[in-house]
Design an enzyme around this catalytic site. Structure first.
Site, PDB file in Angstrom:
ATOM      1  N   THR A  34     -39.283  76.973  11.918  1.00  0.00           N
ATOM      2  CA  THR A  34     -39.238  75.509  11.968  1.00  0.00           C
ATOM      3  C   THR A  34     -39.292  74.954  10.542  1.00  0.00           C
ATOM      4  OG1 THR A  34     -40.171  75.301  14.170  1.00  0.00           O
ATOM      5  CG2 THR A  34     -40.535  73.474  12.685  1.00  0.00           C
TER       6      THR A  34
ATOM      7  N   HIS B 275     -37.731  80.957  23.950  1.00  0.00           N
ATOM      8  CA  HIS B 275     -39.010  80.948  23.236  1.00  0.00           C
ATOM      9  C   HIS B 275     -40.154  81.053  24.251  1.00  0.00           C
ATOM     10  CE1 HIS B 275     -42.078  80.445  20.384  1.00  0.00           C
ATOM     11  NE2 HIS B 275     -41.629  79.414  19.686  1.00  0.00           N
TER      12      HIS B 275
ATOM     13  N   ASN C 169     -46.037  82.002  21.109  1.00  0.00           N
ATOM     14  CA  ASN C 169     -46.767  81.089  20.213  1.00  0.00           C
ATOM     15  C   ASN C 169     -47.422  79.885  20.852  1.00  0.00           C
ATOM     16  OD1 ASN C 169     -46.293  82.773  18.110  1.00  0.00           O
ATOM     17  ND2 ASN C 169     -44.505  81.663  17.345  1.00  0.00           N
TER      18      ASN C 169
ATOM     19  N   ASN D 248     -51.495  77.878  18.136  1.00  0.00           N
ATOM     20  CA  ASN D 248     -51.662  76.692  18.985  1.00  0.00           C
ATOM     21  C   ASN D 248     -52.807  76.855  19.980  1.00  0.00           C
ATOM     22  OD1 ASN D 248     -49.474  74.961  17.937  1.00  0.00           O
ATOM     23  ND2 ASN D 248     -48.155  76.645  18.657  1.00  0.00           N
TER      24      ASN D 248
HETATM   25  C1  LIG Z   1     -41.588  77.004  16.512  1.00  0.00           C
HETATM   26  C2  LIG Z   1     -42.700  77.393  15.916  1.00  0.00           C
HETATM   27  C3  LIG Z   1     -43.354  78.643  16.371  1.00  0.00           C
HETATM   28  O1  LIG Z   1     -42.746  79.385  17.153  1.00  0.00           O
HETATM   29  O2  LIG Z   1     -44.491  78.891  15.945  1.00  0.00           O
HETATM   30  C4  LIG Z   1     -43.321  76.609  14.813  1.00  0.00           C
HETATM   31  C5  LIG Z   1     -43.443  75.234  14.946  1.00  0.00           C
HETATM   32  C6  LIG Z   1     -44.020  74.512  13.902  1.00  0.00           C
HETATM   33  C7  LIG Z   1     -44.445  75.137  12.751  1.00  0.00           C
HETATM   34  C8  LIG Z   1     -44.316  76.524  12.642  1.00  0.00           C
HETATM   35  C9  LIG Z   1     -43.752  77.270  13.677  1.00  0.00           C
END
Ligand SMILES: C=C(C(=O)O)c1ccccc1
Length: 375
Positions: free
Chosen positions: A25, A178, A181, A238
């Protein structure tokens, strides 16, 4: 014995080498539309065996950060066509990572300023990046999510199917779903975010249901040979938690093995952090997960990521454990990473301050070996 620089067939996609550019990202696509700077950035990195684009939301509901490109606006598809054309003209292969953030979002980014959606109304207590009305960027707390109604879930599955069709229409060679994460699919998989009591919660089979429905819908639309999936068994990204990842991901791998897929992409350890990170109090066995996939008939390539360098990547391929290695930060700073890994050249160091947001600085201005030699 295969080498990191040997070609490989990933389902329907033929790669020149086994070095993939991981999804990254960068927050440089205002209004969710890919622009000419994005074209330059991806074209510069076309010598990767495979480029996996940054996370690309399939709907506005699936958007969680400002200025990320989407797959849900006609002008975005036109923007992506310029990217895929440029990469293909350089002989590269490129797929897009289809994304739904679930609870990792903010009301200001959601349709009608609504609450982000999730398997359960459990906040992530994390941060996301928005653009204020005055144009300034800011990291803010993610908003309180609402639990998806059972009747809404089929629509989200169909959003991924439509996104996959849009990706092929935009010239991509395929897609990566995806599932990692701590985003929506990972939220459904894991006990820390999913406390549903219907057929999408509770047992491992129920928590994996959404993932498998999306895999089937996407592969049904564009073919399993153009469909891959990213997973992160133990990441804390997250604030996602899972009390017992091994049986969960051995089951998921076994179910995926029964389905036609081009590749499985696994983040080992904490995303961007320690490879030996664990959840549930015991080490995670990635080889067992891969064995479960192959035992069930899984023929897709096995792609690994997180903290690899040239030597460990070569070892992972030459041992037969991995088929492809994905590099993230190294590709940010080294458009010609493949050449540098091949020759053992020093790598440019990535500048963390320019990872997210901004313009050409820290995005398209990293020097190649050729440019340095010409100075
Ligand atoms: C799409 C991301 C992921 O898969 O961790 C992401 C999103 C925001 C910042 C870093 C990475």
């Amino acid at each position: 014995m295969a080498s990191l620089f040997d070609p490989i067939q990933l389902g329907d996609i033929a790669l020149e080498n086994r070095v993939a550019m991981a999804p990254l990202t960068r927050n440089r696509s205002p209004k969710a539309v890919p622009n000419n700077l994005n074209v330059v950035y991806y074209e510069q990195r076309a010598t990767a065996g495979l480029i996996i684009t940054e996370g690309t939301p399939v709907t506005q509901q699936g958007q969680g950060y400002a200025d990320v490109p989407g797959l849900y606006l006609p002008q975005a598809i036109e923007g992506w066509k310029k990217v895929t054309d440029a990469v293909h003209q350089r002989g590269g292969k490129i797929i897009t990572q289809m994304w739904h953030v679930g609870r990792i979002s903010h009301t200001s980014l959601q349709p009608n300023d609504g609450a982000p959606v999730a398997p359960s109304a459990l906040p992530a207590n994390g941060k996301t990046y928005i653009i204020n009305p005055d144009g300034s960027g800011a990291f803010v707390e993610t908003s309180e999510p609402r639990a998806l109604e059972l009747s809404e879930i089929a629509g989200i599955v169909d959003d991924f199917r439509k996104g996959a069709r849009a990706a092929i229409d935009a010239g991509f060679d395929g897609v990566e779903i995806h599932g990692a994460n701590g985003y929506l699919i990972d939220q459904f998989l894991k006990t820390g975010a999913n406390q549903r009591t219907d057929e999408y919660g509770g047992s491992i089979e129920n928590r994996a249901r959404l993932l498998l429905e999306i895999v089937e819908a996407v592969a049904g639309e564009i073919g399993g040979g153009r469909t891959g999936l990213r997973l992160s068994p133990v990441t804390p990204a997250n604030n996602i938690t899972e009390e017992d990842p091994q049986p969960l991901f051995d089951y998921v791998a076994g179910e995926l093995g029964k389905r036609d897929l081009a590749f499985i992409h696994v983040i080992e350890g904490a995303t961007g952090g320690p490879r030996d990170f664990t959840q549930g109090g015991k080490p995670f066995d990635y080889h067992a997960m891969k064995a479960a996939y192959r035992a069930a008939g899984g023929k897709g390539a096995w792609m690994v990521n997180n903290g690899y360098d040239g030597e460990s990547a070569k070892a992972a391929i030459e041992s037969g454990y991995a088929d492809v290695v994905a590099f993230g930060r190294s590709f940010i700073a080294n458009p010609d990473l493949v050449e540098r890994l091949k020759t053992g050249a020093t790598l440019n160091a990535p500048e963390v301050a320019t990872f997210y947001g901004g313009g050409a600085k820290g995005y398209t201005d990293y020097p190649t070996l050729e440019a340095v030699a010409a100075e």
